[in-house]
Design a protein around this motif. Structure first.
Motif, PDB file in Angstrom:
ATOM      1  N   ASP A   1      -3.092  22.152  54.903  1.00 22.02           N
ATOM      2  CA  ASP A   1      -2.489  23.086  53.953  1.00 22.02           C
ATOM      3  C   ASP A   1      -3.587  23.638  53.026  1.00 22.02           C
ATOM      4  O   ASP A   1      -4.476  22.905  52.588  1.00 22.02           O
ATOM      5  CB  ASP A   1      -1.406  22.387  53.126  1.00 22.02           C
ATOM      6  CG  ASP A   1      -0.501  23.371  52.393  1.00 22.02           C
ATOM      7  OD1 ASP A   1       0.684  23.461  52.758  1.00 22.02           O
ATOM      8  OD2 ASP A   1      -0.986  24.055  51.463  1.00 22.02           O
TER       9      ASP A   1
ATOM     10  N   ASN B   1      11.134  22.709  54.153  1.00 18.43           N
ATOM     11  CA  ASN B   1      11.875  23.495  53.168  1.00 18.43           C
ATOM     12  C   ASN B   1      12.587  24.642  53.864  1.00 18.43           C
ATOM     13  O   ASN B   1      12.002  25.294  54.735  1.00 18.43           O
ATOM     14  CB  ASN B   1      10.907  24.051  52.117  1.00 18.43           C
ATOM     15  CG  ASN B   1      10.233  22.944  51.318  1.00 18.43           C
ATOM     16  OD1 ASN B   1      10.840  21.914  51.032  1.00 18.43           O
ATOM     17  ND2 ASN B   1       8.963  23.136  50.978  1.00 18.43           N
TER      18      ASN B   1
ATOM     19  N   GLY C   1      12.831  26.078  48.571  1.00 14.01           N
ATOM     20  CA  GLY C   1      11.433  26.311  48.203  1.00 14.01           C
ATOM     21  C   GLY C   1      10.577  26.824  49.338  1.00 14.01           C
ATOM     22  O   GLY C   1       9.348  26.725  49.293  1.00 14.01           O
TER      23      GLY C   1
ATOM     24  N   THR D   1       8.416  29.300  51.328  1.00 16.45           N
ATOM     25  CA  THR D   1       7.659  30.512  50.993  1.00 16.45           C
ATOM     26  C   THR D   1       7.079  31.185  52.234  1.00 16.45           C
ATOM     27  O   THR D   1       6.780  32.369  52.195  1.00 16.45           O
ATOM     28  CB  THR D   1       6.507  30.195  50.005  1.00 16.45           C
ATOM     29  OG1 THR D   1       5.639  29.231  50.587  1.00 16.45           O
ATOM     30  CG2 THR D   1       7.047  29.677  48.676  1.00 16.45           C
TER      31      THR D   1
ATOM     32  N   HIS E   1       7.948  25.014  59.422  1.00 16.10           N
ATOM     33  CA  HIS E   1       6.798  24.104  59.343  1.00 16.10           C
ATOM     34  C   HIS E   1       7.222  22.784  58.743  1.00 16.10           C
ATOM     35  O   HIS E   1       8.116  22.739  57.898  1.00 16.10           O
ATOM     36  CB  HIS E   1       5.658  24.716  58.515  1.00 16.10           C
ATOM     37  CG  HIS E   1       6.086  25.279  57.207  1.00 16.10           C
ATOM     38  ND1 HIS E   1       6.691  26.524  57.079  1.00 16.10           N
ATOM     39  CD2 HIS E   1       6.034  24.781  55.951  1.00 16.10           C
ATOM     40  CE1 HIS E   1       6.973  26.749  55.818  1.00 16.10           C
ATOM     41  NE2 HIS E   1       6.593  25.700  55.098  1.00 16.10           N
TER      42      HIS E   1
ATOM     43  N   HIS F   1       5.785  19.785  56.519  1.00 20.67           N
ATOM     44  CA  HIS F   1       4.714  19.261  55.675  1.00 20.67           C
ATOM     45  C   HIS F   1       4.545  17.773  55.984  1.00 20.67           C
ATOM     46  O   HIS F   1       5.548  17.045  56.082  1.00 20.67           O
ATOM     47  CB  HIS F   1       5.081  19.372  54.191  1.00 20.67           C
ATOM     48  CG  HIS F   1       5.265  20.772  53.680  1.00 20.67           C
ATOM     49  ND1 HIS F   1       4.298  21.430  52.956  1.00 20.67           N
ATOM     50  CD2 HIS F   1       6.305  21.636  53.775  1.00 20.67           C
ATOM     51  CE1 HIS F   1       4.735  22.626  52.606  1.00 20.67           C
ATOM     52  NE2 HIS F   1       5.949  22.786  53.090  1.00 20.67           N
TER      53      HIS F   1
HETATM   54  P1  AMP Z   1       6.718  26.239  52.028  1.00 19.52           P
HETATM   55  O1  AMP Z   1       6.714  26.506  50.544  1.00 19.52           O
HETATM   56  O2  AMP Z   1       7.489  25.017  52.429  1.00 19.52           O
HETATM   57  O3  AMP Z   1       7.130  27.474  52.810  1.00 19.52           O
HETATM   58  O4  AMP Z   1       5.219  25.892  52.412  1.00 19.52           O
HETATM   59  C1  AMP Z   1       4.269  26.844  52.739  1.00 19.52           C
HETATM   60  C2  AMP Z   1       2.934  26.161  52.674  1.00 19.52           C
HETATM   61  O5  AMP Z   1       1.991  26.939  53.370  1.00 19.52           O
HETATM   62  C3  AMP Z   1       2.385  25.961  51.265  1.00 19.52           C
HETATM   63  O6  AMP Z   1       2.162  24.570  51.042  1.00 19.52           O
HETATM   64  C4  AMP Z   1       1.098  26.763  51.264  1.00 19.52           C
HETATM   65  O7  AMP Z   1       0.068  26.141  50.513  1.00 19.52           O
HETATM   66  C5  AMP Z   1       0.758  26.823  52.731  1.00 19.52           C
HETATM   67  N1  AMP Z   1      -0.033  27.960  53.172  1.00 19.52           N
HETATM   68  C6  AMP Z   1       0.191  29.271  52.904  1.00 19.52           C
HETATM   69  N2  AMP Z   1      -0.723  30.040  53.526  1.00 19.52           N
HETATM   70  C7  AMP Z   1      -1.541  29.192  54.206  1.00 19.52           C
HETATM   71  C8  AMP Z   1      -2.692  29.366  55.040  1.00 19.52           C
HETATM   72  N3  AMP Z   1      -3.182  30.593  55.322  1.00 19.52           N
HETATM   73  N4  AMP Z   1      -3.276  28.265  55.546  1.00 19.52           N
HETATM   74  C9  AMP Z   1      -2.798  27.035  55.266  1.00 19.52           C
HETATM   75  N5  AMP Z   1      -1.719  26.809  54.508  1.00 19.52           N
HETATM   76  C10 AMP Z   1      -1.105  27.872  53.979  1.00 19.52           C
END
Ligand code: AMP
Ligand code: ZN
Length: 114
Positions: free
Chosen positions: A30, A87, A93, A95, A100, A102
């Motif tokens: 991440d 999420n 939450g 984004t 994915h 975590h």
């Molecule tokens: P979520 O909020 O569950 O959708 O998690 C999205 C995650 O993707 C967050 O923890 C971000 O830090 C991570 N993220 C976003 N863009 C990238 C990227 N280019 N490479 C690695 N992680 C990313």
């Protein structure tokens, strides 16, 4: 999906620190880690949210969990414990709208989440 950053990572168009890859999934660090280990495990196929899962695509989630457990073993916190989180949508939450998992480990994690 043309505008999806995780699809771009799968395609090699955006760099990522890849920690595991096979024909179905990709795991990478991440960008904004919330624990000593913070890895994301994603299906290579674009699935926007858990709500879009079907009977056909659902098995990949089990495979992602299996990969998460292997990462935990490799990093030697499987026995101490760790957390997997998926999420979904705004209240969850989410984004990035490509499913994915975590994988957070390497420290004690509080519960409940905020
Ligand atoms: P979520 O909020 O569950 O959708 O998690 C999205 C995650 O993707 C967050 O923890 C971000 O830090 C991570 N993220 C976003 N863009 C990238 C990227 N280019 N490479 C690695 N992680 C990313
Ligand atoms: Zn995607």
């Amino acid at each position: 999906m043309a505008d999806c950053i995780f699809c771009k990572i799968v395609a090699g168009e955006i760099p990522a620190k890849v920690v595991f890859e096979d024909d179905q999934v990709l795991a990478f660090e991440d960008l904004n880690p919330q624990a000593p280990t913070h890895v994301l495990v994603i299906p290579k196929q674009h699935i926007a949210t858990l709500n879009e899962l079907t009977a056909e695509t659902a098995p990949v989630i089990g495979h992602m969990a299996h990969v998460a457990a292997q990462i935990a073993r490799d990093r030697e916190f499987a026995e101490n414990g760790y957390r997997t989180v998926m999420n979904c949508n705004q209240d969850g939450g989410q984004t990035v709208y490509h499913v994915h998992m975590h994988v957070l480990g390497g420290r004690a994690l509080s519960w409940p989440p905020g």
